[in-house]
Design a protein around this motif. Structure first.
Motif, short mmCIF file in Angstrom:
data_model
loop_
_atom_site.label_atom_id
_atom_site.label_comp_id
_atom_site.label_asym_id
_atom_site.label_seq_id
_atom_site.Cartn_x
_atom_site.Cartn_y
_atom_site.Cartn_z
N THR A 18 -42.06 -13.70 31.73
CA THR A 18 -41.99 -12.60 31.35
C THR A 18 -40.97 -12.11 30.24
OG1 THR A 18 -40.02 -11.95 32.79
CG2 THR A 18 -42.14 -12.15 33.88
N SER A 19 -40.81 -11.09 29.86
CA SER A 19 -39.83 -10.66 28.74
C SER A 19 -38.47 -10.91 29.08
CB SER A 19 -40.17 -9.02 28.51
OG SER A 19 -39.69 -8.33 29.57
N THR A 20 -38.21 -11.17 30.28
CA THR A 20 -36.78 -11.45 30.99
C THR A 20 -36.63 -12.96 30.85
OG1 THR A 20 -37.47 -11.00 33.18
CG2 THR A 20 -36.55 -9.14 31.94
N GLY A 21 -37.59 -13.83 30.67
CA GLY A 21 -37.53 -14.96 30.89
C GLY A 21 -38.59 -15.67 31.95
N ARG A 22 -38.48 -16.99 32.17
CA ARG A 22 -39.28 -17.63 33.04
C ARG A 22 -38.80 -17.39 34.38
NH1 ARG A 22 -39.92 -22.82 35.69
NH2 ARG A 22 -41.82 -23.72 35.19
N LEU A 23 -39.57 -16.69 35.31
CA LEU A 23 -39.35 -16.36 36.81
C LEU A 23 -39.92 -17.33 37.55
CD1 LEU A 23 -39.99 -12.54 36.87
CD2 LEU A 23 -37.75 -13.66 37.01
N THR A 24 -39.03 -17.95 38.47
CA THR A 24 -39.56 -18.93 39.39
C THR A 24 -39.46 -18.24 40.89
OG1 THR A 24 -38.74 -20.73 38.01
CG2 THR A 24 -39.11 -21.37 40.14
N PHE A 25 -40.51 -17.95 41.41
CA PHE A 25 -40.69 -17.33 42.92
C PHE A 25 -40.07 -18.49 43.82
CE2 PHE A 25 -42.77 -14.51 40.07
CZ PHE A 25 -42.27 -13.31 40.53
N LEU A 26 -39.24 -18.22 44.76
CA LEU A 26 -38.85 -19.11 45.68
C LEU A 26 -39.20 -18.49 47.09
CD1 LEU A 26 -35.57 -20.49 44.58
CD2 LEU A 26 -37.87 -21.46 44.22
N ARG A 27 -39.55 -19.20 48.20
CA ARG A 27 -39.14 -19.07 49.38
C ARG A 27 -38.15 -19.90 50.09
NH1 ARG A 27 -41.05 -17.78 54.93
NH2 ARG A 27 -39.58 -18.14 56.36
N SER A 65 -32.31 -32.23 37.82
CA SER A 65 -31.27 -31.02 38.14
C SER A 65 -31.58 -29.87 37.57
CB SER A 65 -30.06 -31.71 37.75
OG SER A 65 -29.07 -30.59 38.14
N GLU A 66 -31.62 -28.78 38.21
CA GLU A 66 -31.60 -27.31 37.55
C GLU A 66 -30.66 -26.33 37.88
OE1 GLU A 66 -34.25 -26.90 35.48
OE2 GLU A 66 -36.01 -27.56 36.15
N ARG A 67 -30.16 -25.53 37.05
CA ARG A 67 -29.46 -24.63 37.36
C ARG A 67 -29.82 -23.19 37.71
NH1 ARG A 67 -24.18 -24.92 38.00
NH2 ARG A 67 -24.26 -27.06 36.91
N ILE A 68 -29.47 -22.49 38.72
CA ILE A 68 -29.83 -21.11 38.99
C ILE A 68 -28.88 -20.13 38.04
CG2 ILE A 68 -30.50 -19.36 40.76
CD1 ILE A 68 -32.05 -21.67 40.81
N SER A 69 -29.35 -19.53 37.10
CA SER A 69 -28.52 -18.48 36.19
C SER A 69 -28.65 -16.89 36.94
CB SER A 69 -28.79 -18.51 35.02
OG SER A 69 -30.22 -18.17 34.82
N VAL A 103 -36.02 -16.37 40.76
CA VAL A 103 -34.87 -16.86 40.05
C VAL A 103 -34.87 -17.16 38.71
CG1 VAL A 103 -33.67 -18.00 42.08
CG2 VAL A 103 -35.30 -19.37 40.60
N ILE A 104 -33.87 -17.14 37.86
CA ILE A 104 -34.09 -17.55 36.15
C ILE A 104 -33.22 -18.77 36.10
CG2 ILE A 104 -33.66 -16.73 33.97
CD1 ILE A 104 -34.41 -14.03 34.89
N GLY A 105 -33.63 -19.68 35.35
CA GLY A 105 -32.69 -20.75 35.33
C GLY A 105 -33.47 -22.10 35.04
N PRO A 106 -34.20 -22.30 36.05
CA PRO A 106 -35.12 -23.67 36.22
C PRO A 106 -36.20 -23.77 35.03
CG PRO A 106 -35.09 -22.65 38.42
CD PRO A 106 -34.48 -21.74 37.33
N LYS A 107 -36.13 -24.73 34.20
CA LYS A 107 -36.92 -24.92 33.02
C LYS A 107 -38.24 -25.69 33.32
CE LYS A 107 -33.44 -23.35 30.62
NZ LYS A 107 -33.41 -22.08 30.12
#
Length: 721
Positions: free
Chosen positions: A345-354, A374-378, A402-406
């Motif tokens: 999205t315009s706000t970045g890469r969204l990763t949807f989690l349960r 390793s990923e970081r949740i920003s 979450v935003i952060g995982p690449k």
């Protein structure tokens, strides 16, 4: 008179640590059953929105994509949150079109419950059945909502009968409609024998919005029927629930509290399905539906602990010793979450989690177990379709973005680095339709490659490959509409002009008659250590009695009957890997080969020159040689279509289906229309929508769902790519 004492404005709904008050549910339905309208009314009645969105106006919250609004259908699963009666409801509105069934599959993997929406006129439709079976596979408890009771021809009893006959649950109807068709005004609550009546006028609300309902005694004219139906409900529940049966035997009836508790138990075990009714478009029946969601569907505490492997092996065979772990829905447990959707999205890469266990905070480091990265949740976001509200943390039971995982893909497990756990990912459907795509300007080829890679990242049911013979870029998906939407997304989101070739279907090849005792010797000497492998293979059609491995999703079973250690076990595994390599392109037309049993019966090794590489090569070349000696058949994908047309157009439609090699399974006449069900090769359905509209003056519709593969005509076996 009740208006809505439960409403809570939830535009920025926060998490709750009381997991018993959380409901993670999906809305499932056939296309046009009113699923998105139900979702919109839920958001409106809970105060999550202040205006009712309408599909026909393109103003819905969940169908926010421009293509969804243009086409008037749900294409992408959308997550929203709202609150009702002190409960947090995380809701996913899923697509109803068969081409987007993979979105439903990924959503069901992370849900605890679902509301299945049915059209009161049509009852159970083809995709209703498909999504119901998907929910069965995932063990998701459901309640049913029979929608559109205000339409001409609507009939609750007929819809319930279709649920019983086609889906085979025990439908437990807890409401009786008040009025019929355009005169539908409310329902009788059969548990409490109270009437709930909605009105469009200004008499129910001081503010004049006319959205409340009045509760009162059952009208005298309906009381005998309501009592009769309550008796049927009580008897049905007593047959299924021991506690209810005990009270029924002692008193001759079941009181409302016991009945509600029994319905909750039966819903959560899947032994029964509570059925409610209403008209979402006219805002009737939504409050009782919400109360049923809270009362009957499970919370994260009510579902079994999630299970996963505690480590990841280095290869396909190395994880055999992994210990299966269980993680309960406990905020204090180690963090574990499953990625079910990725969106740029315009706000970045969204990763949807349960989130299944533990707690995650902004800035935390997590481990992508499958990728060992390793990923970081920003940032952590509470999602409201295309709008997001930032929160500080997410706990077990939450559905967040979450935003952060690449690099995390759908199906990936994110967990605490100190406590790795690999969760089972959602299954991914195999694409069945392909088109060639190319950038209109040669200078934009690299941009197209990047855009297609992003598409596949967001939608795992899409696949991109380069044809080794033509050099074309081939995009594969689940149907014509799926590919059409994907290509249009490239055009709109990336500003690319794209040329698209004619769709092609994914053929398969299979063995009709096998060979025995085929000997293949692989010998290679080019200086230094050589290669030597000797294998003897039997190839036969795969039958249902091939044993447990016969259920392999690849349609391939490998066995070894070698005795005396003539071929060491590590070389046997190499032969199997080589055979799997050979399945990628068969001798008829280069299509994948399926439906065969390969047995390694004998072999020989060399003390110095034998290696896993040599035996893998021998397995690949030997099976290719064996397949050339087998009798093979070409298979083509087949779909079941349901064509609904006026009675005067049936003859032309049947003739057209026959011309497309269709096989009619049956037909049902109702209300001046006829629904014809047939199986048709997928290749023959390209352009069928346009043809059907032409034959029926725009009055005909059809739906399709995949049913598998069937033998193709002999003339198709040559030159089909």
């Amino acid at each position: 008179m009740r208006t809505n004492p439960h409403t809570q404005h939830t535009k920025h709904t926060q998490h709750t640590d009381n997991l018993g008050t959380v409901r993670n549910l999906g809305i499932l339905a056939h296309v046009d059953a009113g699923k998105t309208t139900v979702t919109e009314r839920i958001l409106y009645r809970t105060g999550a929105t202040y205006k009712r969105g309408e599909v026909h106006d393109g103003t819905t919250v969940t169908d926010f994509d421009s293509q969804e609004r243009d086409r008037g259908i749900t294409i992408f699963a959308a997550a929203v949150s709202c609150a009702w009666d002190g409960h947090l409801i995380n809701l996913i509105d899923t697509p109803g079109h068969v081409d987007f069934a993979d979105e439903v599959e990924r959503s069901l993997r992370v849900l605890d419950g679902a509301v299945a929406v049915f059209d009161a006129v049509a009852g159970v439709e083809p995709q209703s059945e498909s999504v119901w079976r998907q929910a069965d596979r995932h063990g998701v408890p459901r309640i049913a909502f029979v929608n559109k009771l205000d339409r001409a021809g609507a009939d609750l009893d007929t819809a319930v009968a279709s649920i019983r006959e086609r889906l085979h649950p025990a439908p437990l109807v807890v409401q009786l409609p008040i009025g019929a068709e355009d005169g539908f005004t409310g329902v009788v609550d059969l548990l409490r024998l109270r009437a709930l009546v909605w009105a469009d006028g200004r008499d129910l609300h001081e503010d004049g919005d006319g959205d409340g309902f009045a509760e009162g005694p059952v009208p005298d004219a309906l009381l005998p029927e309501a009592e009769r139906r309550r008796r049927l409900l009580v008897e049905a529940v007593a047959e299924l629930h021991p506690g209810a049966l005990e009270e029924f035997c002692a008193t001759g009836t079941i009181e409302a509290p016991t009945l509600a508790a029994a319905l909750r138990d039966l819903t959560r075990t899947g032994e029964g399905v509570v059925v409610l009714c209403g008209s979402a478009y006219r805002n009737r029946g939504i409050e009782p539906l919400l109360e049923a969601v809270v009362a009957y569907l499970p919370s994260p505490l009510d579902v079994p602990p999630v299970r996963g492997a505690d480590s990841v092996g280095d290869s396909a065979g190395d994880d055999a010793d992994d210990v299966v772990q269980e993680r309960a829905a406990d905020p204090a447990a180690p963090f574990a979450a499953l990625v079910f959707k990725v969106n740029s999205t315009s706000t970045g890469r969204l990763t949807f989690l349960r989130v299944y266990s533990g707690t995650i905070h902004k800035g935390a480091a997590v481990l992508d177990v499958g990728a060992r990265r390793s990923e970081r949740i920003s940032r952590i976001l509470r999602v409201q379709a295309d709008r997001h509200a930032e929160v500080d943390r997410a706990v077990a039971g939450d559905i967040v973005a979450v935003i952060g995982p690449k690099a995390a893909r759908a199906g990936a497990t994110l967990c605490a680095p100190a406590a790795p756990l690999l969760l089972e990912p959602p299954s991914v459907a195999v694409p069945v339709v392909s088109v060639a795509v190319e950038a209109r300007r040669r200078t934009e080829t690299e941009r197209l490659v990047s855009a297609l890679a992003r598409l596949v990242e967001e939608d795992p049911s899409l696949a991109v490959r380069t044809d080794p013979e033509t050099g074309q870029t081939v995009l594969s998906g689940m149907g014509e509409l799926h590919l059409e939407v994907a290509v249009e997304k490239v055009r709109r989101d990336h500003g690319l002009e794209v040329n698209v070739g004619r769709p092609k279907v994914a053929y398969r090849e299979t063995v009709l008659r096998g060979v025995s005792g085929l000997v293949h010797r692989h010998v290679k000497q080019d200086g230094g250590a050589g290669q030597f492998a000797h294998v003897v293979l039997d190839v036969a059609p795969l039958t249902v009695d091939a044993g447990p491995a016969g259920e392999s999703p690849e349609g391939f079973v490998f066995r070894s009957t070698v005795v005396g250690g003539r071929v060491p076990q590590e070389y046997v595994r190499a032969v199997e890997a080589g055979c799997r390599d050979a399945l990628a392109d068969g001798p008829l037309g280069g299509h994948p080969v399926t439906g065969l049993l390969v047995t390694l019966t004998d072999g020989a090794t060399h003390p110095k020159d034998s290696s896993e590489l040599a035996f893998r090569t021998a397995g690949r070349q030997g099976l290719r040689e064996a397949l050339r000696a087998c009798a093979l058949a070409l298979l083509e994908p087949v779909v079941e279509v349901t064509v609904t047309v006026p009675e005067d157009a049936v003859g032309g439609v049947l003739g057209d289906l026959a011309a497309r090699r269709g096989r009619v399974l049956g037909s049902t006449a109702r209300g001046g229309t006829v629904a014809v069900t047939a199986t048709v090769p997928l290749a023959e359905l390209f352009g069928y929508a346009t043809r059907l509209r032409s034959r029926t003056q725009g009055r005909g519709t059809f739906t399709a769902r995949p049913t598998g593969y069937a033998p193709a005509p002999s003339e198709a076996a040559t030159g089909v790519r």
